[in-house]
Design an enzyme around this catalytic site. Structure first.
Site, short mmCIF file in Angstrom:
data_model
loop_
_atom_site.label_atom_id
_atom_site.label_comp_id
_atom_site.label_asym_id
_atom_site.label_seq_id
_atom_site.Cartn_x
_atom_site.Cartn_y
_atom_site.Cartn_z
N HIS A 1 0.83 -1.20 0.00
CA HIS A 1 0.00 0.00 0.00
C HIS A 1 0.88 1.26 0.00
CE1 HIS A 1 -3.32 -2.51 2.19
NE2 HIS A 1 -3.31 -2.74 0.88
C1 LIG Z 1 -0.86 -7.43 -4.95
C2 LIG Z 1 -1.62 -6.25 -4.41
C3 LIG Z 1 -2.76 -6.47 -3.62
C4 LIG Z 1 -3.50 -5.37 -3.14
N1 LIG Z 1 -4.68 -5.60 -2.51
C5 LIG Z 1 -5.52 -4.56 -2.26
C6 LIG Z 1 -6.83 -4.77 -1.80
O1 LIG Z 1 -7.29 -5.91 -1.61
N2 LIG Z 1 -7.62 -3.69 -1.56
C7 LIG Z 1 -7.16 -2.41 -1.75
O2 LIG Z 1 -7.91 -1.47 -1.47
N3 LIG Z 1 -5.91 -2.18 -2.18
C8 LIG Z 1 -5.09 -3.22 -2.47
N4 LIG Z 1 -3.85 -2.99 -3.01
C9 LIG Z 1 -3.41 -1.59 -3.18
C10 LIG Z 1 -4.11 -0.86 -4.33
O3 LIG Z 1 -4.40 -1.74 -5.40
C11 LIG Z 1 -3.23 0.30 -4.79
O4 LIG Z 1 -3.00 1.18 -3.71
C12 LIG Z 1 -3.85 1.11 -5.92
O5 LIG Z 1 -4.19 0.28 -6.99
C13 LIG Z 1 -2.86 2.19 -6.36
O6 LIG Z 1 -3.40 2.89 -7.46
P1 LIG Z 1 -2.50 3.89 -8.31
O7 LIG Z 1 -3.40 4.47 -9.34
O8 LIG Z 1 -1.80 4.80 -7.39
O9 LIG Z 1 -1.38 2.97 -8.97
P2 LIG Z 1 -1.52 1.69 -9.91
O10 LIG Z 1 -2.89 1.14 -9.86
O11 LIG Z 1 -0.39 0.79 -9.56
O12 LIG Z 1 -1.35 2.27 -11.37
C14 LIG Z 1 -0.17 2.77 -11.91
C15 LIG Z 1 -0.16 2.43 -13.40
O13 LIG Z 1 0.84 3.21 -14.03
C16 LIG Z 1 1.53 2.40 -14.94
N5 LIG Z 1 2.85 3.00 -15.15
C17 LIG Z 1 3.85 3.11 -14.26
N6 LIG Z 1 4.90 3.74 -14.82
C18 LIG Z 1 4.54 4.05 -16.08
C19 LIG Z 1 5.19 4.70 -17.16
N7 LIG Z 1 6.44 5.17 -17.03
N8 LIG Z 1 4.53 4.84 -18.34
C20 LIG Z 1 3.25 4.37 -18.48
N9 LIG Z 1 2.60 3.73 -17.49
C21 LIG Z 1 3.23 3.58 -16.30
C22 LIG Z 1 1.58 1.05 -14.26
O14 LIG Z 1 1.89 0.01 -15.14
C23 LIG Z 1 0.19 0.98 -13.67
O15 LIG Z 1 -0.73 0.42 -14.57
C24 LIG Z 1 -3.06 -4.05 -3.44
C25 LIG Z 1 -1.92 -3.83 -4.22
C26 LIG Z 1 -1.21 -4.92 -4.72
C27 LIG Z 1 -0.02 -4.66 -5.60
#
Ligand SMILES: Cc1cc2nc3c(=O)[nH]c(=O)nc-3n(C[C@H](O)[C@H](O)[C@H](O)COP(=O)(O)OP(=O)(O)OC[C@H]3O[C@@H](n4cnc5c(N)ncnc54)[C@H](O)[C@@H]3O)c2cc1C
Length: 529
Positions: A468
């Site tokens: 997280h």
């Molecule tokens: C295995 C796992 C289990 C989890 N379980 C839960 C759960 O049960 N419940 C819950 O609430 N939360 C859970 N979480 C946490 C939650 O999913 C994350 O906090 C949330 O998805 C983060 O969202 P975000 O938009 O910040 O990043 P992300 O959803 O990680 O999105 C970032 C995106 O940017 C892309 N990216 C990165 N760098 C680049 C680049 N240079 N160019 C183009 N694209 C790029 C990545 O590929 C990715 O698709 C879990 C996380 C993981 C990894």
């Protein structure tokens, strides 16, 4: 070079929301770039397929931390989604919002407009909760939220055991009071994972003003002076550039967004110079303030009840597969944590400081993530408010290189004390009368662990990041803030960060729903401006 109004980098929990909401106005030309592929992998969509993709490099960055100083130099495994939907396509699907006080504290820290009452409408807007509409929950939103359908006597017994040791029953841990034990809700719709790609992107993909490019990895933001005007990226190995007339919006997540800022010359000048990157803008907070939750997994062998372990092995697995295919029922519909609890380790605390993440199975060895064949359960005892802070920084000017990630978990006496107290509570719960018919023995740390030192030793050897990460481009108005409360990067024009990295403090709970809320609110602010 193509020109858009908005370029969104990263199609994760936040990025897909942004793409949908901004392109809802046909006047906005929107480009969404995602480093990973389309979300065609079958196991993304089957809830229990979580176990398959948690370490699948085809859809997951599979990062690793630097050696953790307070944990015998352990390097944590750090999965992050690398696919449309980002981490919402590979996460555990548990729907948790955090505490009312988390958001009120954000407002108190200078993030005007982010108190609980301010953000509640965006949680409700995002949601289609099958329990129906209430003051807390919404219906009609893109994100399907449902109850666990595969209930079991072992979960009921654990919920009763929790109450026997003084944890109140809570039917909705997303209500105004988080404390308590009960069944979770999950981001699952009709028995299938409801990632943000499914919820937000699929309905918008056909819009002529939205272009989605998968397998497109951003290398850096292009600046003219202090104004962001575009993005340089590689698509399937070919260098490309796109221009943004209004704004570049970084949604790369808490590891990639600060790295991208640094690769674009935004950050601590000394660090950038060391990497040979020209400084565009000095911003000392970039990559600092890394916060996460720390989890210690305790495991028990169970008798007289079924757990996930036996149900996904051998012929039973085949039966469960058929049941899922025909009826969308059974073990394959389970989120990672069908039940859970939020507890206070000391009565004088105002709100919970530990979460019990109760997984209906057990791994043979925590490292190899293969389920036991015999019945077992795991309680991931999770510290919600660590005092230790970490950081994330580019280690190379090469965009393909993983950034360095340091957490500093268990760095303070209070963090260690809370961990130990949480573990004792978890053991007491599993030894409570309601569990007696089902309890065989404690597998780890095991009966030989009989004092605080033994618990701490186990936590140091086996504890890990709860995946997280947040806070590395924190929102605020102090000198270490990276974005202001409208999520614009301080001191620059045409650049915003919208993802988990902007949380000034990580919320007390899982971070997917809060990140979706952040993006809903950001989109509203952008459209209103
Ligand atoms: C295995 C796992 C289990 C989890 N379980 C839960 C759960 O049960 N419940 C819950 O609430 N939360 C859970 N979480 C946490 C939650 O999913 C994350 O906090 C949330 O998805 C983060 O969202 P975000 O938009 O910040 O990043 P992300 O959803 O990680 O999105 C970032 C995106 O940017 C892309 N990216 C990165 N760098 C680049 C680049 N240079 N160019 C183009 N694209 C790029 C990545 O590929 C990715 O698709 C879990 C996380 C993981 C990894």
């Amino acid at each position: 070079m193509s020109t858009y109004d908005y370029i969104i980098v990263g199609a994760g929990s936040a990025g897909c929301v942004m793409a949908n909401r901004l392109s809802a106005n046909p006047k906005n030309q929107v480009l969404l770039l995602e480093a990973g592929p389309e979300d065609r992998n079958y196991w993304i969509h089957v809830p229990v397929g979580y176990g398959k993709n948690v370490s699948n490099t085809a859809v997951n960055w599979c990062m690793e931390s630097e050696p953790e100083e307070y944990l015998y130099g352990q390097r944590y495994f750090l999965p992050r989604g690398k696919v449309l939907g980002g981490s919402s396509s590979i996460n555990g699907m548990v729907y948790v919002r955090g505490q009312v006080e988390d958001y009120d504290q954000w407002a108190q820290m200078g993030c005007r407009g982010w108190s609980y009452d301010d953000v509640l409408p965006y949680f409700r807007k995002a949601e289609h909760n099958e329990r129906g509409e209430s003051e807390i929950h919404g219906v009609g939103g893109p994100l399907g939220v449902s109850d666990v359908i595969d209930k079991s006597i072992i979960y009921d017994a654990m919920i009763e055991a929790g109450q026997e040791i003084g944890i109140p029953y809570n039917d909705d841990i997303n209500g105004r009071v988080q404390e308590g034990i009960g069944y979770h809700q999950a981001t699952i719709r009709d028995g299938k994972r409801c990632s943000t790609a499914v919820a937000y992107l699929n309905p918008a993909k056909k819009r002529p003003n939205l272009r989605v490019e998968a397998d497109a990895q951003a290398k850096h933001v292009i600046f003219e002076g202090k104004r962001a005007v575009g993005v340089a990226y590689d698509r399937k190995g070919t260098p490309q550039e796109a221009r943004a007339g209004t704004s570049v919006i970084l949604c790369g997540g808490a590891f990639a967004s600060p790295q991208l800022l640094e690769l674009s010359g935004v950050g601590q000048p000394e660090r950038l110079k060391d990497l040979g990157i020209a400084v565009t803008h000095e911003l000392p907070g970039v990559g600092e303030n890394l916060q996460d939750h720390f989890v210690v997994r305790m495991r028990w062998r169970i008798k007289n009840a079924e757990t996930l372990n036996e149900r996904v092995h051998g012929l039973r697995a085949l039966g469960e597969g058929i049941k899922y295919y025909l009826q969308r029922k059974g073990a394959l519909t389970l989120p990672t944590l069908p039940i859970g609890a939020f507890v206070r380790t000391r009565p004088e605390l105002a709100t919970p400081d530990v979460q019990f993440q109760i997984f209906p199975g057990s791994y043979k060895a925590i490292e190899d993530r293969k389920l036991d064949k015999e019945p077992g359960v795991t309680n991931g005892v999770t510290m919600l408010r660590l005092e230790g802070r970490g950081h994330v920084h580019a280690k190379s000017a090469d965009p393909k290189a993983q950034p360095g990630i340091w957490h500093n978990m268990l760095a303070t006496e209070n963090d260690r004390r809370t961990t130990i107290a949480g573990m004792w509570m978890a053991r007491r719960m599993m030894e409570a009368p309601a569990m007696q018919p089902y309890m065989s023995f404690e597998m780890t740390p095991g009966p030989e662990a009989q004092d605080d030192d033994a618990f701490l030793e186990y936590a140091r050897r086996t504890g890990a990041s709860n995946w997280h990460p947040a806070g590395t481009c924190k929102m605020g108005t102090d000198p270490m803030a990276v974005v202001d409360p409208s999520l614009k990067v301080h001191g620059l024009d045409g650049l915003r960060v919208v993802d988990a990295s902007v949380m000034p403090n990580v919320v007390c709970g899982n971070t997917n729903a809060p990140t979706i809320m952040i993006a809903e609110k950001a989109a509203d602010m952008i459209l209103a401006s």
